[in-house]
Design a protein around this motif. Sequence first.
Motif, PDB file in Angstrom:
ATOM      1  N   THR A 344      21.158  20.458  -1.927  1.00 60.82           N
ATOM      2  CA  THR A 344      19.981  20.443  -1.073  1.00 60.82           C
ATOM      3  C   THR A 344      18.714  20.312  -1.902  1.00 60.82           C
ATOM      4  O   THR A 344      17.775  19.602  -1.525  1.00 60.82           O
ATOM      5  N   GLU A 345      18.678  20.997  -3.059  1.00 58.51           N
ATOM      6  CA  GLU A 345      17.494  20.936  -3.916  1.00 58.51           C
ATOM      7  C   GLU A 345      17.251  19.519  -4.408  1.00 58.51           C
ATOM      8  O   GLU A 345      16.107  19.061  -4.491  1.00 58.51           O
ATOM      9  N   GLU A 346      18.344  18.788  -4.730  1.00 61.95           N
ATOM     10  CA  GLU A 346      18.189  17.416  -5.202  1.00 61.95           C
ATOM     11  C   GLU A 346      17.650  16.517  -4.099  1.00 61.95           C
ATOM     12  O   GLU A 346      16.814  15.633  -4.345  1.00 61.95           O
ATOM     13  N   LEU A 347      18.111  16.721  -2.873  1.00 61.12           N
ATOM     14  CA  LEU A 347      17.619  15.931  -1.752  1.00 61.12           C
ATOM     15  C   LEU A 347      16.128  16.177  -1.533  1.00 61.12           C
ATOM     16  O   LEU A 347      15.357  15.235  -1.291  1.00 61.12           O
ATOM     17  N   PHE A 348      15.707  17.442  -1.619  1.00 56.73           N
ATOM     18  CA  PHE A 348      14.295  17.761  -1.419  1.00 56.73           C
ATOM     19  C   PHE A 348      13.436  17.127  -2.516  1.00 56.73           C
ATOM     20  O   PHE A 348      12.335  16.647  -2.244  1.00 56.73           O
ATOM     21  N   ASP A 349      13.930  17.134  -3.751  1.00 59.61           N
ATOM     22  CA  ASP A 349      13.170  16.516  -4.846  1.00 59.61           C
ATOM     23  C   ASP A 349      13.017  15.013  -4.613  1.00 59.61           C
ATOM     24  O   ASP A 349      11.935  14.440  -4.821  1.00 59.61           O
ATOM     25  N   LYS A 350      14.086  14.367  -4.179  1.00 64.15           N
ATOM     26  CA  LYS A 350      14.007  12.923  -3.935  1.00 64.15           C
ATOM     27  C   LYS A 350      13.099  12.612  -2.749  1.00 64.15           C
ATOM     28  O   LYS A 350      12.357  11.621  -2.754  1.00 64.15           O
ATOM     29  N   LEU A 351      13.158  13.456  -1.707  1.00 65.13           N
ATOM     30  CA  LEU A 351      12.277  13.235  -0.562  1.00 65.13           C
ATOM     31  C   LEU A 351      10.817  13.464  -0.934  1.00 65.13           C
ATOM     32  O   LEU A 351       9.920  12.764  -0.441  1.00 65.13           O
ATOM     33  N   ALA A 352      10.566  14.450  -1.820  1.00 61.90           N
ATOM     34  CA  ALA A 352       9.194  14.675  -2.271  1.00 61.90           C
ATOM     35  C   ALA A 352       8.663  13.448  -3.019  1.00 61.90           C
ATOM     36  O   ALA A 352       7.507  13.037  -2.842  1.00 61.90           O
ATOM     37  N   GLU A 353       9.515  12.831  -3.844  1.00 59.33           N
ATOM     38  CA  GLU A 353       9.121  11.598  -4.529  1.00 59.33           C
ATOM     39  C   GLU A 353       8.904  10.469  -3.529  1.00 59.33           C
ATOM     40  O   GLU A 353       7.995   9.646  -3.679  1.00 59.33           O
ATOM     41  N   HIS A 354       9.737  10.428  -2.499  1.00 58.85           N
ATOM     42  CA  HIS A 354       9.597   9.385  -1.475  1.00 58.85           C
ATOM     43  C   HIS A 354       8.272   9.518  -0.727  1.00 58.85           C
ATOM     44  O   HIS A 354       7.572   8.517  -0.502  1.00 58.85           O
ATOM     45  N   PHE A 355       7.896  10.756  -0.370  1.00 56.91           N
ATOM     46  CA  PHE A 355       6.650  10.955   0.360  1.00 56.91           C
ATOM     47  C   PHE A 355       5.430  10.673  -0.518  1.00 56.91           C
ATOM     48  O   PHE A 355       4.378  10.243  -0.010  1.00 56.91           O
ATOM     49  N   ALA A 356       5.556  10.938  -1.830  1.00 56.48           N
ATOM     50  CA  ALA A 356       4.420  10.723  -2.735  1.00 56.48           C
ATOM     51  C   ALA A 356       4.272   9.268  -3.152  1.00 56.48           C
ATOM     52  O   ALA A 356       3.221   8.873  -3.647  1.00 56.48           O
ATOM     53  N   ARG A 357       5.314   8.466  -2.946  1.00 52.69           N
ATOM     54  CA  ARG A 357       5.269   7.068  -3.353  1.00 52.69           C
ATOM     55  C   ARG A 357       4.375   6.282  -2.390  1.00 52.69           C
ATOM     56  O   ARG A 357       4.521   6.393  -1.168  1.00 52.69           O
ATOM     57  N   PRO A 358       3.409   5.482  -2.895  1.00 50.70           N
ATOM     58  CA  PRO A 358       2.524   4.725  -1.984  1.00 50.70           C
ATOM     59  C   PRO A 358       3.324   3.699  -1.189  1.00 50.70           C
ATOM     60  O   PRO A 358       4.321   3.145  -1.664  1.00 50.70           O
ATOM     61  N   VAL A 359       2.873   3.473   0.032  1.00 50.41           N
ATOM     62  CA  VAL A 359       3.545   2.510   0.901  1.00 50.41           C
ATOM     63  C   VAL A 359       3.265   1.110   0.381  1.00 50.41           C
ATOM     64  O   VAL A 359       2.111   0.741   0.134  1.00 50.41           O
ATOM     65  N   ALA A 360       4.312   0.322   0.208  1.00 51.13           N
ATOM     66  CA  ALA A 360       4.161  -1.039  -0.315  1.00 51.13           C
ATOM     67  C   ALA A 360       3.515  -1.922   0.736  1.00 51.13           C
ATOM     68  O   ALA A 360       3.819  -1.826   1.934  1.00 51.13           O
ATOM     69  N   ALA A 361       2.616  -2.791   0.277  1.00 51.94           N
ATOM     70  CA  ALA A 361       1.954  -3.725   1.187  1.00 51.94           C
ATOM     71  C   ALA A 361       2.959  -4.761   1.671  1.00 51.94           C
ATOM     72  O   ALA A 361       3.856  -5.178   0.921  1.00 51.94           O
ATOM     73  N   PRO A 362       2.886  -5.178   2.925  1.00 50.61           N
ATOM     74  CA  PRO A 362       3.840  -6.189   3.421  1.00 50.61           C
ATOM     75  C   PRO A 362       3.681  -7.504   2.696  1.00 50.61           C
ATOM     76  O   PRO A 362       2.572  -7.933   2.375  1.00 50.61           O
ATOM     77  N   GLN A 363       4.788  -8.159   2.434  1.00 45.76           N
ATOM     78  CA  GLN A 363       4.812  -9.437   1.747  1.00 45.76           C
ATOM     79  C   GLN A 363       5.392 -10.487   2.687  1.00 45.76           C
ATOM     80  O   GLN A 363       6.369 -10.222   3.386  1.00 45.76           O
ATOM     81  N   PHE A 364       4.788 -11.633   2.688  1.00 43.42           N
ATOM     82  CA  PHE A 364       5.251 -12.718   3.546  1.00 43.42           C
ATOM     83  C   PHE A 364       5.789 -13.861   2.684  1.00 43.42           C
ATOM     84  O   PHE A 364       5.444 -13.999   1.507  1.00 43.42           O
ATOM     85  N   ALA A 365       6.639 -14.640   3.294  1.00 36.43           N
ATOM     86  CA  ALA A 365       7.275 -15.730   2.558  1.00 36.43           C
ATOM     87  C   ALA A 365       6.226 -16.719   2.067  1.00 36.43           C
ATOM     88  O   ALA A 365       5.166 -16.911   2.686  1.00 36.43           O
ATOM     89  N   VAL A 366       6.547 -17.334   0.951  1.00 39.11           N
ATOM     90  CA  VAL A 366       5.649 -18.323   0.355  1.00 39.11           C
ATOM     91  C   VAL A 366       5.513 -19.517   1.306  1.00 39.11           C
ATOM     92  O   VAL A 366       6.500 -19.975   1.907  1.00 39.11           O
ATOM     93  N   GLY A 367       4.285 -20.020   1.445  1.00 40.86           N
ATOM     94  CA  GLY A 367       4.062 -21.191   2.285  1.00 40.86           C
ATOM     95  C   GLY A 367       3.242 -20.900   3.524  1.00 40.86           C
ATOM     96  O   GLY A 367       2.787 -21.835   4.191  1.00 40.86           O
ATOM     97  N   TYR A 368       3.104 -19.611   3.861  1.00 48.22           N
ATOM     98  CA  TYR A 368       2.309 -19.249   5.028  1.00 48.22           C
ATOM     99  C   TYR A 368       0.877 -18.950   4.585  1.00 48.22           C
ATOM    100  O   TYR A 368       0.646 -18.188   3.642  1.00 48.22           O
ATOM    101  N   ALA A 369      -0.055 -19.553   5.291  1.00 48.59           N
ATOM    102  CA  ALA A 369      -1.466 -19.328   4.975  1.00 48.59           C
ATOM    103  C   ALA A 369      -1.882 -17.938   5.442  1.00 48.59           C
ATOM    104  O   ALA A 369      -1.420 -17.457   6.481  1.00 48.59           O
ATOM    105  N   ALA A 370      -2.758 -17.292   4.668  1.00 47.66           N
ATOM    106  CA  ALA A 370      -3.194 -15.943   4.997  1.00 47.66           C
ATOM    107  C   ALA A 370      -3.906 -15.898   6.340  1.00 47.66           C
ATOM    108  O   ALA A 370      -3.754 -14.953   7.123  1.00 47.66           O
ATOM    109  N   ASP A 371      -4.697 -16.961   6.671  1.00 50.88           N
ATOM    110  CA  ASP A 371      -5.417 -16.972   7.946  1.00 50.88           C
ATOM    111  C   ASP A 371      -4.450 -17.065   9.116  1.00 50.88           C
ATOM    112  O   ASP A 371      -4.660 -16.442  10.169  1.00 50.88           O
ATOM    113  N   ASP A 372      -3.363 -17.846   8.942  1.00 48.43           N
ATOM    114  CA  ASP A 372      -2.375 -17.955  10.026  1.00 48.43           C
ATOM    115  C   ASP A 372      -1.654 -16.629  10.247  1.00 48.43           C
ATOM    116  O   ASP A 372      -1.407 -16.225  11.397  1.00 48.43           O
TER     117      ASP A 372
END
Length: 379
Positions: A344-372
């Motif tokens: 249980t302690e290991e799970l809590f440590d990993k979840l604490a790291e998960h909550f502290a990790r910044p949310v990754a910005a969404p990435q879109f496939a190459v070829g799509y214009a940012a305005d679209d």
Amino acid sequence: MTVTGDPRLPYWVVDGDGVPLGYISAFLRELVLGDGSPLTCRSYGHDLLRWWRLLTLLEVEWDRATRVEIELLISWMRSAPNPQRRRTRTDAESPGSVNLKTGKPSLAAGYAKTTINHALSSLSSFYAFHLRNGDGPLVNPVPESAERRALLAHRSPIAARPVTRRAPLRQRVADRAPRSIPEPLWEELFGALRTNRDRALFECYVSSGGRAEELLGMLGRHIDWAGQRIWVVSKGTRVLEAVPASPAAFRYLAWYFDEHGAPGPDDPVWRTIRGPVRPLTYWAARRVLQRVDERLGTNWTLHDLRHTAAYRMAADPNMSLVEVQTVLRHRQLSTTERYLQPRTEELFDKLAEHFARPVAAPQFAVGYAADDVKTVFGG
């Protein structure tokens, strides 16, 4: 309960005048003849003593008991406080509370569900014995599940255990993962031990995976210094078996023997170090750990040391699960598989790291214009 000192019947259940109850003694004697251990005889005897006291209060003869009295017993056990849970120290943890340092709950104030189920099993076996002998009631007052008995009657030992409904009055027992001591807390606990005897004993626990009673029953001839192993009488089979021990365990053993003398071949290894020399009992060893718990604010038990050894072995990539099963002397591999679950302690440590990790910005496939993309999804 009275200790007889006779291996043919280690315990008697006596009435208020100290007279053994013959119908209970006959049942316990068959347990012993069927190679039941003295501890099993004692456990069944306590269940039958509780039953006898209830029947005496109700003025019901044992061979006239019905399901009504069984239901009354279960109702009382579900609501009555267990005298073994009584606390005398004012600063002790209240029953059922959770220790914030270890994450382990304390035992509840009442009778455990497993204790209630054990009482039902003891009474069912007791009345089944007298039914076979023709000197009891015509019907076993303890209800059973005919479906479960039929499914388990001819089950292959390698087949999965069938799922059936609980028998009437049986309590629902949660399948909890075993609790082990994390390494930082183990180092703290081990550092709080004050004698080399205690350090040797606890190091033997966490390196061999032996049960408390097994290690405390060691004799001088059960230590193999050259082979770095010890011999214990296994709880289930009562056969003398070899288990490994760490070099640190043998080092502390040597220091313990240097300070207090080496035992003879037939002398107990673990002895008291204050007052007259006596074998170290389970209750004395448990008190050693309780004193450490009081100083550290923890609630570890001796059996947690076996769980710790099992988790350490199961987490070693160089040891297979079957090898861990062999060292721990489990009859079923499924019992050993429980130690593959993450702590249980290991799970809590990993979840604490998960909550502290910044949310990754969404990435879109190459070829799509940012305005679209902004027009379609907004932003």
